[in-house]
Design an enzyme around this catalytic site. Structure first.
Site, PDB file in Angstrom:
ATOM      1  CG  HIS A 127      -1.979  -1.029   1.216  1.00 16.42           C
ATOM      2  ND1 HIS A 127      -2.843  -1.216   0.161  1.00 16.42           N
ATOM      3  CD2 HIS A 127      -2.302  -1.982   2.136  1.00 16.42           C
ATOM      4  CE1 HIS A 127      -3.654  -2.230   0.432  1.00 16.42           C
ATOM      5  NE2 HIS A 127      -3.338  -2.712   1.626  1.00 16.42           N
ATOM      6  CG  ASP A 162      -2.803  -8.477   0.582  1.00 16.76           C
ATOM      7  OD1 ASP A 162      -2.031  -8.765   1.515  1.00 16.76           O
ATOM      8  OD2 ASP A 162      -3.848  -7.816   0.740  1.00 16.76           O
ATOM      9  CG  HIS A 164      -6.540  -5.422   1.709  1.00 10.27           C
ATOM     10  ND1 HIS A 164      -6.071  -6.399   2.555  1.00 10.27           N
ATOM     11  CD2 HIS A 164      -7.635  -4.887   2.304  1.00 10.27           C
ATOM     12  CE1 HIS A 164      -6.857  -6.458   3.630  1.00 10.27           C
ATOM     13  NE2 HIS A 164      -7.811  -5.554   3.500  1.00 10.27           N
ATOM     14  CG  ASP A 249      -5.025 -10.125   3.239  1.00 13.19           C
ATOM     15  OD1 ASP A 249      -4.728 -10.624   2.129  1.00 13.19           O
ATOM     16  OD2 ASP A 249      -4.808  -8.929   3.519  1.00 13.19           O
TER      17      ASP A 249
HETATM   18 ZN   LIG Z   1      -4.158  -7.315   2.602  1.00  9.54          ZN
END
Ligand SMILES: [Zn+2]
Length: 349
Positions: A127, A162, A164, A249
């Protein structure tokens, strides 16, 4: 064939204190290392202690001013950077050693010491943008390694599974045709980016492949999306290196997300991703993953994929069906977004 996997990890990763009850905790590293141990591949693993990334490599991705301010903020005791991201006095050093793990692994792989590398690091990185820490991430570990490989003349495909979207990694290489960024992620979900229509810009148009899937999607759906939509692009791109943002995740046990992946899906995706390059050209970075059992089991399976062996936990039974509707809609959306450009890399005829 005897396959050797590097494992890069450092005691300093446990010293990054993200705050009491924060899901991105030091115990994640312990769980991942337990997963490494349970893979039972001792003869094939080579552990190494990473060194700090050099300033030049960090500045190839991050603004110098950002790095100076982040270091100062940490050294003065740290605190909250935003509502998700908190640092302690040890965090900057942990982050620089996390980025350094990738650079050290590249050197070792290029010296022929192993066939791939699994980097058990925190804080995670995908991120972090060139000038912003966010989403538990300070320095973009993957981007630092990718930028280094590109500076050597390599073409690199980043596979980010991931749950996200890796907005930071996408952002750093958005205008580059030397980096193909492929991400599967739950959508809508933090950080909100990663729509199919985000395709890259200028020379990099077409070199971003986003595959957002709705909550509840199975591993079968995620893998079908990768194979049907992303694979032709990766094959045409023909990467020299694969760098995996391995967030676990998406596992069905994860408390922060709502996907349905199992350890076996991480095995399958890692095997698939490594198939595009020669031995010795794969880096795997730990990103997210917040259920400790899921982290442990997914690590065992991922490491098995790197070592060429299917090793699964006993309870890995939950399987979903493929949603053809989701996969077809992703393929159709990408085609529509590319318009009259080439359906793979977006080049104009
Ligand atoms: Zn994540």
């Amino acid at each position: 064939m005897f396959v050797v996997v590097l494992i890069g990890t450092h005691a300093q990763y446990l010293e990054h204190d993200s705050g009491t009850f924060h899901p991105e905790s030091p115990s994640r590293i312990t769980a991942v290392l337990e997963g490494v141990r349970r893979a039972g591949l001792e003869d094939q693993l080579r552990f190494f202690t990473p060194t700090e990334a050099d300033p030049g490599s960090l500045e190839a991705v991050h603004a110098q001013e950002y790095l100076i301010n982040l270091q100062r903020f940490c050294v003065m005791g740290g605190g909250a950077i935003d509502s998700d991201t908190t640092v302690s006095d040890q965090s900057f050093r942990a982050a620089v050693l996390a980025a350094g793990a990738g650079l050290d692994a590249i050197k070792k792989l290029q010296a022929g010491e192993a066939d791939s590398a699994f980097l058990v690091v925190r804080p995670p990185g995908h991120h972090a943008t060139s000038s912003t820490a966010m989403g538990f991430c300070l320095i973009n570990n993957v981007a630092v390694s990718v930028a280094h490989l590109v500076s050597q003349g390599n073409k690199v495909a980043v596979i980010d599974f991931d749950a996200h979207h890796g907005n930071g990694t996408q952002d750093v290489f958005y205008q580059s045709d030397k980096v193909l960024y492929v991400s599967t992620h739950q959508h809508p979900l933090y950080p909100g980016t990663g729509r199919v229509q985000e395709l890259g810009a200028e020379d990099g148009f077409g070199y971003t492949v986003n595959l957002p899937v709705p909550e509840g999607s199975s591993g079968e759906t995620v893998r079908a999306a990768l194979e049907i939509v992303a694979q032709p692009v990766i094959e045409l791109f023909s990467p020299d290196w694969i760098v995996i943002s391995a967030g676990f995740d998406g596992h069905y046990k994860d408390p922060l997300t709502n996907l349905g992946l199992t350890a076996k899906d991480f095995y399958e995706m890692t095997s698939w991703a490594t198939s595009f390059v020669r031995k010795g050209h794969t880096l795997v970075f730990l990103e997210g993953g917040y259920d400790l059992d899921a982290l442990r089991d997914s690590t065992t399976a991922t490491l098995g994929a790197l070592a060429g062996e299917l090793i699964l936990p006993k309870e890995d039974e939950v399987r979903g069906k493929v949603s053809h509707e989701t996969v077809e809609s992703l393929a159709e959306s990408r085609k529509r977004a590319l318009g009259d450009r080439d359906p793979y890399l977006g080049t104009k005829h």
